[in-house]
Design a protein around this motif. Structure first.
Motif, PDB file in Angstrom:
ATOM      1  N   GLY A  15       0.821  -1.213   0.000  1.00  0.00           N
ATOM      2  CA  GLY A  15       0.000   0.000   0.000  1.00  0.00           C
ATOM      3  C   GLY A  15       0.855   1.262   0.000  1.00  0.00           C
ATOM      4  O   GLY A  15       1.859   1.333   0.697  1.00  0.00           O
ATOM      5  N   GLY A  16       0.462   2.230  -0.809  1.00  0.00           N
ATOM      6  CA  GLY A  16       1.115   3.537  -0.792  1.00  0.00           C
ATOM      7  C   GLY A  16       2.490   3.588  -1.422  1.00  0.00           C
ATOM      8  O   GLY A  16       3.210   4.587  -1.281  1.00  0.00           O
ATOM      9  N   THR A  17       2.887   2.542  -2.154  1.00  0.00           N
ATOM     10  CA  THR A  17       4.231   2.547  -2.754  1.00  0.00           C
ATOM     11  C   THR A  17       4.259   3.230  -4.122  1.00  0.00           C
ATOM     12  O   THR A  17       5.332   3.431  -4.688  1.00  0.00           O
ATOM     13  CB  THR A  17       4.762   1.101  -2.912  1.00  0.00           C
ATOM     14  N   LYS A  19       1.718   2.410  -6.791  1.00  0.00           N
ATOM     15  CA  LYS A  19       1.187   1.547  -7.857  1.00  0.00           C
ATOM     16  C   LYS A  19       0.365   2.332  -8.869  1.00  0.00           C
ATOM     17  O   LYS A  19       0.542   2.198 -10.075  1.00  0.00           O
ATOM     18  CB  LYS A  19       0.282   0.453  -7.258  1.00  0.00           C
ATOM     19  N   THR A  20      -0.560   3.162  -8.353  1.00  0.00           N
ATOM     20  CA  THR A  20      -1.446   3.915  -9.245  1.00  0.00           C
ATOM     21  C   THR A  20      -0.626   4.902 -10.076  1.00  0.00           C
ATOM     22  O   THR A  20      -0.833   5.038 -11.289  1.00  0.00           O
ATOM     23  CB  THR A  20      -2.526   4.634  -8.410  1.00  0.00           C
ATOM     24  N   THR A  21       0.315   5.560  -9.422  1.00  0.00           N
ATOM     25  CA  THR A  21       1.168   6.528 -10.109  1.00  0.00           C
ATOM     26  C   THR A  21       1.991   5.849 -11.202  1.00  0.00           C
ATOM     27  O   THR A  21       2.059   6.330 -12.338  1.00  0.00           O
ATOM     28  CB  THR A  21       2.131   7.182  -9.072  1.00  0.00           C
ATOM     29  N   VAL A  22       2.590   4.705 -10.874  1.00  0.00           N
ATOM     30  CA  VAL A  22       3.447   4.001 -11.833  1.00  0.00           C
ATOM     31  C   VAL A  22       2.613   3.426 -12.984  1.00  0.00           C
ATOM     32  O   VAL A  22       3.008   3.512 -14.148  1.00  0.00           O
ATOM     33  CB  VAL A  22       4.272   2.901 -11.111  1.00  0.00           C
ATOM     34  N   GLU A  45     -11.914   4.123  -8.328  1.00  0.00           N
ATOM     35  CA  GLU A  45     -11.947   5.208  -9.318  1.00  0.00           C
ATOM     36  C   GLU A  45     -10.767   6.155  -9.084  1.00  0.00           C
ATOM     37  O   GLU A  45     -10.880   7.360  -9.322  1.00  0.00           O
ATOM     38  CB  GLU A  45     -13.280   5.958  -9.249  1.00  0.00           C
ATOM     39  N   ARG A  46      -9.656   5.623  -8.625  1.00  0.00           N
ATOM     40  CA  ARG A  46      -8.482   6.453  -8.388  1.00  0.00           C
ATOM     41  C   ARG A  46      -7.909   6.992  -9.702  1.00  0.00           C
ATOM     42  O   ARG A  46      -7.465   8.127  -9.788  1.00  0.00           O
ATOM     43  CB  ARG A  46      -7.399   5.673  -7.636  1.00  0.00           C
ATOM     44  N   LEU A  47      -7.959   6.120 -10.742  1.00  0.00           N
ATOM     45  CA  LEU A  47      -7.373   6.530 -12.020  1.00  0.00           C
ATOM     46  C   LEU A  47      -8.188   7.631 -12.680  1.00  0.00           C
ATOM     47  O   LEU A  47      -7.629   8.633 -13.130  1.00  0.00           O
ATOM     48  CB  LEU A  47      -7.256   5.325 -12.955  1.00  0.00           C
ATOM     49  N   ARG A 290      12.050  10.985  -5.172  1.00  0.00           N
ATOM     50  CA  ARG A 290      10.927  11.556  -4.454  1.00  0.00           C
ATOM     51  C   ARG A 290      10.701  12.980  -4.967  1.00  0.00           C
ATOM     52  O   ARG A 290      11.625  13.780  -5.025  1.00  0.00           O
ATOM     53  CB  ARG A 290      11.300  11.601  -2.971  1.00  0.00           C
ATOM     54  N   ARG A 291       9.454  13.269  -5.338  1.00  0.00           N
ATOM     55  CA  ARG A 291       9.133  14.614  -5.848  1.00  0.00           C
ATOM     56  C   ARG A 291       8.628  15.483  -4.715  1.00  0.00           C
ATOM     57  O   ARG A 291       7.908  14.996  -3.844  1.00  0.00           O
ATOM     58  CB  ARG A 291       8.026  14.531  -6.900  1.00  0.00           C
ATOM     59  N   ASP A 292       8.962  16.749  -4.805  1.00  0.00           N
ATOM     60  CA  ASP A 292       8.463  17.666  -3.782  1.00  0.00           C
ATOM     61  C   ASP A 292       7.070  18.159  -4.137  1.00  0.00           C
ATOM     62  O   ASP A 292       6.257  18.441  -3.274  1.00  0.00           O
ATOM     63  CB  ASP A 292       9.404  18.871  -3.647  1.00  0.00           C
ATOM     64  N   LEU A 302       6.968  12.901 -16.332  1.00  0.00           N
ATOM     65  CA  LEU A 302       8.412  12.901 -16.050  1.00  0.00           C
ATOM     66  C   LEU A 302       8.825  11.528 -15.499  1.00  0.00           C
ATOM     67  O   LEU A 302       9.853  10.969 -15.893  1.00  0.00           O
ATOM     68  CB  LEU A 302       8.767  14.006 -15.044  1.00  0.00           C
ATOM     69  N   LEU A 303       7.993  10.975 -14.616  1.00  0.00           N
ATOM     70  CA  LEU A 303       8.282   9.638 -14.077  1.00  0.00           C
ATOM     71  C   LEU A 303       8.225   8.599 -15.208  1.00  0.00           C
ATOM     72  O   LEU A 303       9.054   7.693 -15.272  1.00  0.00           O
ATOM     73  CB  LEU A 303       7.285   9.266 -12.971  1.00  0.00           C
ATOM     74  N   GLY A 304       7.244   8.760 -16.089  1.00  0.00           N
ATOM     75  CA  GLY A 304       7.086   7.832 -17.222  1.00  0.00           C
ATOM     76  C   GLY A 304       8.320   7.828 -18.117  1.00  0.00           C
ATOM     77  O   GLY A 304       8.743   6.771 -18.597  1.00  0.00           O
TER      78      GLY A 304
HETATM   79  N1  ATP Z   1       7.932   9.709  -6.806  1.00  0.00           N
HETATM   80  C1  ATP Z   1       7.039  10.285  -5.990  1.00  0.00           C
HETATM   81  N2  ATP Z   1       7.354  11.407  -5.304  1.00  0.00           N
HETATM   82  C2  ATP Z   1       6.471  11.987  -4.464  1.00  0.00           C
HETATM   83  N3  ATP Z   1       5.224  11.534  -4.238  1.00  0.00           N
HETATM   84  C3  ATP Z   1       4.847  10.413  -4.892  1.00  0.00           C
HETATM   85  C4  ATP Z   1       5.722   9.728  -5.800  1.00  0.00           C
HETATM   86  N4  ATP Z   1       5.053   8.651  -6.280  1.00  0.00           N
HETATM   87  C5  ATP Z   1       3.828   8.660  -5.717  1.00  0.00           C
HETATM   88  N5  ATP Z   1       3.695   9.707  -4.887  1.00  0.00           N
HETATM   89  C6  ATP Z   1       2.519  10.068  -4.061  1.00  0.00           C
HETATM   90  O1  ATP Z   1       2.423   9.086  -3.045  1.00  0.00           O
HETATM   91  C7  ATP Z   1       1.049   8.784  -2.787  1.00  0.00           C
HETATM   92  C8  ATP Z   1       0.831   7.291  -3.005  1.00  0.00           C
HETATM   93  O2  ATP Z   1       0.991   6.997  -4.392  1.00  0.00           O
HETATM   94  P1  ATP Z   1      -0.023   6.039  -5.145  1.00  0.00           P
HETATM   95  O3  ATP Z   1      -1.418   6.436  -4.876  1.00  0.00           O
HETATM   96  O4  ATP Z   1       0.420   5.944  -6.553  1.00  0.00           O
HETATM   97  O5  ATP Z   1       0.326   4.683  -4.372  1.00  0.00           O
HETATM   98  P2  ATP Z   1      -0.505   3.329  -4.366  1.00  0.00           P
HETATM   99  O6  ATP Z   1       0.504   2.245  -4.162  1.00  0.00           O
HETATM  100  O7  ATP Z   1      -1.353   3.242  -5.572  1.00  0.00           O
HETATM  101  O8  ATP Z   1      -1.389   3.507  -3.066  1.00  0.00           O
HETATM  102  P3  ATP Z   1      -2.629   2.584  -2.597  1.00  0.00           P
HETATM  103  O9  ATP Z   1      -2.008   1.359  -2.001  1.00  0.00           O
HETATM  104  O10 ATP Z   1      -3.323   3.457  -1.616  1.00  0.00           O
HETATM  105  O11 ATP Z   1      -3.432   2.285  -3.820  1.00  0.00           O
HETATM  106  C9  ATP Z   1       0.237   9.638  -3.722  1.00  0.00           C
HETATM  107  O12 ATP Z   1      -0.168  10.788  -3.050  1.00  0.00           O
HETATM  108  C10 ATP Z   1       1.215   9.978  -4.847  1.00  0.00           C
HETATM  109  O13 ATP Z   1       0.891  11.210  -5.465  1.00  0.00           O
END
Ligand code: ATP
Ligand code: MG
Length: 312
Positions: A15-17, A19-22, A45-47, A290-292, A302-304
């Motif tokens: 959780g929170g690593t 996944k959705t962002t990647v 509906e996160r996407l 890590r992005r600020d 940019l991550l892509g």
């Molecule tokens: N490289 C990064 N730098 C800074 N913040 C980030 C980075 N990648 C993701 N985040 C932020 O961290 C949080 C968690 O990211 P994300 O929702 O993609 O994780 P997740 O694994 O899908 O979480 P969940 O398990 O809740 O579904 C989000 O607020 C996202 O914007």
């Protein structure tokens, strides 16, 4: 073989690593490269929110020429699956039976196997008339435990179904999942002790399940901005040793957080190294900084770009 040449990518991790962002970063990049991409999540509906859309539900929803979004609903998937197996007429009768609907939710592995079936249906090279064909389907699968249950489900449920068409389909799904040219798992992690341990565990389990690990992303890595000499001076200051550092009280207070941040970056670099050496050779590992800023679609692109560079 490029990650983007597979048909189905399953993005998972703790959780929170990220996944959705990647998942979104990979999808936007693959679409920018000219592929027709479906980006899906399971039961959320996160996407759509990330893309500034209203809920898309269990519908393939084009958002531009090459990218579509969907939220796979496991119950919907289960009904589609059974309709396909027993025919519409029998399914209708079954659907009216409350007991049957309970079974649908409770049968071990059934929901998962149906979700896998739905994903593979979406990723087919040939689909029904009026159904779009995608070059790549990327699914934000959610937490690792669920992803593993899903990947194990064709075996679990197939055994339960014994012979017959359901067993046959479960075997097909297993074969697709094990086909390295078609399916790859992307695991997201953070550069910390427990997530690194879990990622190594996941890599081992994927091996046991005979499913390919296509990419490991170590997200939110802190970069150290200090040289070794700079770090020594900051440590001296943070420890209150003004004489060693020849600085003022103000600098001592300013040094403490820098020192903490530097130590943390060093520990993270150590965890990254531990992960690298624990993974099999040939598994790409990409650190993402890590992005600020808040991670919006521009940041995601940019991550892509960083990810695409590494998986080419
Ligand atoms: N490289 C990064 N730098 C800074 N913040 C980030 C980075 N990648 C993701 N985040 C932020 O961290 C949080 C968690 O990211 P994300 O929702 O993609 O994780 P997740 O694994 O899908 O979480 P969940 O398990 O809740 O579904 C989000 O607020 C996202 O914007
Ligand atoms: Mg998520």
């Amino acid at each position: 073989m490029s990650l983007f040449d597979r048909r189905l990518l399953l993005v998972t991790g703790k959780g929170g690593t990220g996944k959705t962002t990647v998942a979104a970063a990979l999808a936007r990049r693959a679409a920018a490269d000219g592929r027709r991409v479906l980006l899906a999540e399971i039961g959320g509906e996160r996407l759509s929110a990330l893309f500034g859309r209203g809920p898309v539900g269990h519908h393939e929803t084009p958002i531009d020429d090459r990218l579509s979004l969907m939220s796979i609903d496991p119950i919907h998937a289960a009904h589609d699956f059974l309709r396909g197996q027993v025919g519409a007429a029998v399914h209708r009768v079954m659907f009216q039976n409350r007991l049957f609907n309970l079974t649908l939710v409770a049968a071990p592995g059934l929901r998962e196997v149906c979700t896998m079936d739905a994903m593979w249906d979406l990723a087919r090279e040939k689909r029904g008339r009026r159904q779009p064909v995608y070059d790549l389907v990327i699914v934000d699968v959610a937490a690792t435990g669920h992803a593993m249950a899903m990947l194990r489900s064709p075996a679990t449920y197939g055994d339960l179904a014994r012979g017959g068409p359901i067993r046959k389909r479960a075997d097909e799904i297993s074969a697709h999942a094990s086909d390295r040219a078609r399916t790859a798992v992307v695991v997201c992690a953070l550069p910390e002790e427990t997530p690194v341990n879990e990622t190594l565990e996941t890599a081992g389990k994927l091996g046991d399940l005979d499913v390919g690990l296509g990419l490991v992303v170590v997200n939110q890595l802190r970069e150290t901005l200090l040289t070794d000499a700079g770090a020594a001076a900051v440590d001296a200051l943070a420890g209150g040793d003004r004489e060693a550092a020849g600085q003022t009280g103000l600098a001592v207070r300013a040094a403490a957080p820098v020192s903490v941040e530097h130590d943390r970056a060093q520990r993270e670099a150590g965890q990254l190294g531990r992960l690298r050496s624990g993974l099999a050779d040939g598994v790409p590992l990409v650190p993402l900084a890590r992005r600020d800023e808040e991670v919006d679609l521009d940041e995601i692109d940019l991550l892509g770009a960083e990810l695409a560079e590494a998986v080419r």
